[in-house]
Structure formats: C-alpha cells, structure tokens
Design an enzyme around this catalytic site. Structure first.
Site, short mmCIF file in Angstrom:
data_model
loop_
_atom_site.label_atom_id
_atom_site.label_comp_id
_atom_site.label_asym_id
_atom_site.label_seq_id
_atom_site.Cartn_x
_atom_site.Cartn_y
_atom_site.Cartn_z
N VAL A 136 2.98 32.65 -31.86
CA VAL A 136 2.99 34.09 -31.18
C VAL A 136 2.92 33.77 -29.78
O VAL A 136 3.26 32.78 -29.33
CB VAL A 136 1.49 34.51 -31.42
CG1 VAL A 136 1.01 34.77 -33.08
CG2 VAL A 136 0.46 33.36 -31.01
N VAL A 137 3.23 34.81 -29.18
CA VAL A 137 3.19 34.92 -27.62
C VAL A 137 1.88 34.79 -27.14
O VAL A 137 0.87 35.39 -27.58
CB VAL A 137 3.73 36.41 -27.14
CG1 VAL A 137 3.87 36.56 -25.59
CG2 VAL A 137 5.14 36.80 -27.90
N TYR A 157 8.69 20.42 -29.67
CA TYR A 157 7.32 20.47 -30.12
C TYR A 157 7.07 19.09 -31.05
O TYR A 157 5.97 18.78 -31.32
CB TYR A 157 6.88 21.70 -31.33
CG TYR A 157 6.49 22.51 -30.61
CD1 TYR A 157 4.95 22.66 -30.18
CD2 TYR A 157 7.16 23.96 -30.03
CE1 TYR A 157 4.46 23.77 -29.46
CE2 TYR A 157 6.37 24.86 -29.49
CZ TYR A 157 5.11 24.83 -29.29
OH TYR A 157 4.60 25.83 -28.45
N ASP A 177 -15.52 24.58 -15.96
CA ASP A 177 -14.52 23.62 -16.50
C ASP A 177 -14.84 23.03 -17.71
O ASP A 177 -15.93 22.07 -17.69
CB ASP A 177 -14.15 22.43 -15.32
CG ASP A 177 -13.27 21.47 -15.81
OD1 ASP A 177 -12.89 21.37 -16.81
OD2 ASP A 177 -13.36 20.36 -15.02
N LYS A 187 -0.11 16.09 -30.32
CA LYS A 187 -0.55 16.42 -31.81
C LYS A 187 -0.97 15.42 -32.50
O LYS A 187 -1.69 15.59 -33.45
CB LYS A 187 0.58 17.52 -32.21
CG LYS A 187 0.79 18.53 -31.59
CD LYS A 187 2.11 19.57 -31.85
CE LYS A 187 2.46 20.57 -31.09
NZ LYS A 187 1.43 21.54 -30.76
N ALA A 196 -6.23 25.26 -23.82
CA ALA A 196 -4.79 25.21 -23.91
C ALA A 196 -4.36 25.05 -22.13
O ALA A 196 -4.01 25.90 -21.61
CB ALA A 196 -3.89 26.58 -24.37
N THR A 224 -8.75 33.97 -24.49
CA THR A 224 -7.36 34.60 -24.68
C THR A 224 -6.84 34.18 -26.27
O THR A 224 -7.38 33.01 -26.60
CB THR A 224 -6.34 34.38 -23.73
OG1 THR A 224 -6.15 33.00 -23.52
CG2 THR A 224 -6.66 34.60 -22.39
N GLY A 244 -12.58 27.33 -25.24
CA GLY A 244 -11.49 28.08 -24.80
C GLY A 244 -11.42 29.33 -25.61
O GLY A 244 -10.71 29.62 -26.57
#
Length: 399
Positions: free
Chosen positions: A277-278, A239, A115, A248, A144, A55, A52
């Site tokens: 964060v964004v 969350y 994938d 989680k 994510a 980004t 991952g």
C-alpha cells in the site's frame, strides 16, 4: 491559513488537520459497517498495545481493535505537534482524531508521543497499563523508522535500502515529474546490512515483549504480531535479496524466539505479511511507486484492491481471531494473498516493461497512487473544505 499540500520528493512536509480527521473517521466507519465480522467472546482482544500507531497499518490496527472489538488501546508514536505557523505531522492529527472519536464512543484510548525505542517509553507504557488497563492480550509492533537509537549505548543506527552483492538497475518512476526511467542502486556494505537489521529487525520487538513480560502485564493467551511486506518477483531485488530482506529474516528469527518465550502464557508471536500500500515508508523505496501504480490498476479491475483498513479488517477477522488462521510454512500470518495471486502478478509483470513516461496514465493507475499518497497527509478527502481558513492548532492529551 489555507493549508495546501507541500510535496518534496517522496514526502509531504505538511498535513491538513480536518482532512486527517476525516480520513480517520472514514476508516472507523468502515470497521463499524463490518461489525458482523468481529466476535466479542472471551478470545477477542480487550487490552491492546500498538507500537507505531499513528499512520498506515498501525493506525488501522488501533481503529480495528477499538471499533471492531471495543478494546482499550494504548498507542505509541513519535510525531510533531503543530505551531501557530506550521502544521503538525499527519500522525499527530490522526492520533488526536482517533482519541477524540474513541472517547466519544466511550472507549478507553491513551497515547504516548515519544521515542518507542527507549527504555523510558517502555516504562511509561507499563505504568499506564498497570494503572488503568489490565493485562495486555494483544501487542502490535508496527514501527517504520529510518533510524534507531540503541537504548543502552546511545548509538544511533540508520537503515539503508540497498541490494546485497551487486548493484541493482531497474525501471523507476519519479513521482514529482512523472518520468519513467532507470535507476541504479549500489550494493550495501556489511556495515550497512548490520545497521539496517539493527533498525528494522526484531531486536526492539523482543525488547518490548521482554519488558512487558518482566513487568507481568501480559495476559494469558497473549498474542503479538509484527508487520512486514514480502512482495514477488518485481520487488524481490529490493525487498528480498537486500538490506531490508536481512532485516525481515531477523524479524522471523525474533518471532520464533518469542513463540518459545511466550509458551508459559499460552501466547503466540507471528510476523504478519501485508499487502503493498502507499505509506510514507513505501513511497521512499525504489521501484515501489511504479509497482504500486500498476498493481492498483490491476487489482481495481479485478475488484480486489485493498487499503490499510481493509487489510487489518481481514487480519483480525481471518487470522488473529480465527480458528483457521492463514499461516505459511514458517508461521507467518498471510493477508497478502490477493496481491500474490498468480494471475494478478502475471498481469503486473506483463505491464511493467511496457510503461513509459508517455503511457504512464494509460497503463497504470498513477492517479490513484497520487490520491492515496496525498490522503496520508489529509489532502483530497471528501467533505473537507480545503479553501477554508484553517488553524493548524489541534490540542491533544498525549503523554
């Protein structure tokens, strides 16, 4: 073509290649300017796998490993390439820019576009590691995805963002209209909880470590880390006591089991809790855009605001490769300390009930939230001519 942002709700459906490249370069420059923080001794990372990596925190991890420590990196992601008429995804352009910069600096960098949940991706990664990397000493798990296909059964599971037990009503910001209102999220079913754990829990992280271990490509002293966000009181209903919260908990379960599994290699496995964060993921989560806009204002005023690259700089230097890592009571690495300072959270909680559509710009830093959101897709980056005729085509040697 002239490439301008096309925003649809919480996603931007296009990306700017030069803007993404400039954004990547800014992060590289930040790490290089902090070179004194990174040790280059026997304990530092040499061969790093980032699952991952295109980004957000995954990309920042790869940049930190490569340009902070000079490590070889192998990245995995699932990104859309460009066509003559449509731009590629931001992650595609980010990864192409990273590879170009790494190779220009004489650093080994290869990427798999596919994938990451599949057996095929795991085997392809193992083949590359055996062929030209050497044993892996750091495995970063930073996926994510909203859905996951089970590699054995082929069944596709989707995650949900819902509370558990009862519905949840809270203040929410519509980022398209800048209207502050209320939203209600209905509680999750047992099946929705289970499928969210299947997608976002620790199962695939364990499958990756199992595969790498069986292939004998993990180094003695290997470290592995998976990223998560916990937050505080305002974000807890979505969350914590929620479907994501159950995922989680499963991530913590996986970390505990992996620590036992890696003992013969003197290895370590930890969940790392990072700051809000964004990201493309967080912008889709109820409550988060408004929380982030308030948090950014408070932390900017306090001089403690950090983005992905600042967080990863600290994670590597202060936790992963520190003699005194910041661990909580269940062995999570904590780099969310500045966000969770009591005085910071108290200020955010005091602002929260006061925010309306009319005073949004006064009480929050929604403008910074918007800028950070658009930067994810390569827009609003200094030095880029967004009025120039730009080809979406960028070549990349992804595997």
């Amino acid at each position: 073509m002239i490439i301008s942002p096309k925003v649809r709700g919480f996603i931007c459906i296009n990306a700017h290649p030069q803007g993404c490249a400039a954004n990547v370069q800014e992060q590289i420059d930040h790490i290089k300017s902090n070179a004194n923080l990174f040790s280059n001794d026997e304990s530092s990372p040499k061969n790093v796998l980032v699952i991952g990596s295109s980004t957000g925190y995954g990309l920042a991890s790869r940049i930190t490993a490569a340009f902070g420590y000079g490590a070889k990196t192998l990245g995995l992601f699932f990104e859309k390439p460009p066509t003559e008429r449509k731009t590629g995804s931001a992650g595609y352009y980010n990864s192409a820019a990273f590879e170009d910069a790494a190779k220009s600096a004489g650093l080994y960098a290869k990427s798999i576009n596919g994938d990451a949940f599949s057996h095929e991706a795991k085997q392809k990664a193992i083949d590359i590691i055996k062929a030209d990397m050497g044993k892996i000493d750091l495995v970063i798990y930073s996926l994510a995805s909203p859905r996951r296909q089970d590699p054995d059964s082929g069944e596709v599971f989707s995650s949900t963002l819902k509370p558990i037990g009862e519905s949840y009503t809270a203040k929410n910001l519509n980022t398209d209209t800048k209207v502050v209102g209320e939203m209600t999220v209905e509680p999750a079913s047992d099946e929705e909880i289970a499928t969210t754990v299947k997608v976002m829990g620790g199962e695939d992280w364990q499958l990756w470590i199992d595969a790498l271990s069986k292939a004998d490509v993990l180094a003695d002293g290997v470290k592995t880390v998976a990223y998560t966000y916990l937050g505080e009181k305002l974000t807890w209903p979505i969350y914590g006591h929620a479907t994501i919260g159950k995922a989680k908990e499963d991530l913590d379960r996986a970390a505990t089991q992996l620590r036992e599994q890696l003992k013969p290699l003197n290895g370590a496995a930890n969940v790392s809790v990072l700051k809000a964060v964004v990201t493309q993921a967080s912008s889709a989560i109820p409550v988060m855009p408004l929380y982030l806009a308030i948090l950014f204002k408070v932390m900017q005023e306090e001089g403690t605001h950090e983005g992905c690259i600042e967080q990863l700089k600290r994670l590597f230097a202060e936790c992963l490769y520190s003699d005194t890592p910041r661990l909580d009571d269940i062995q999570r690495l904590r780099v969310d300390d500045l966000e969770l300072q009591p005085e910071t959270q108290q200020k955010v909680e005091a602002i929260w009930p006061q925010v309306t559509s009319e005073n949004l710009d006064e009480l929050t830093d929604f403008a910074l939230y918007q800028r950070e959101f658009l930067r994810l897709f390569g827009f609003g980056v200094a030095g880029v001519d967004y009025d120039a005729d730009t080809s979406p085509m960028v070549s990349a040697d992804f595997l």
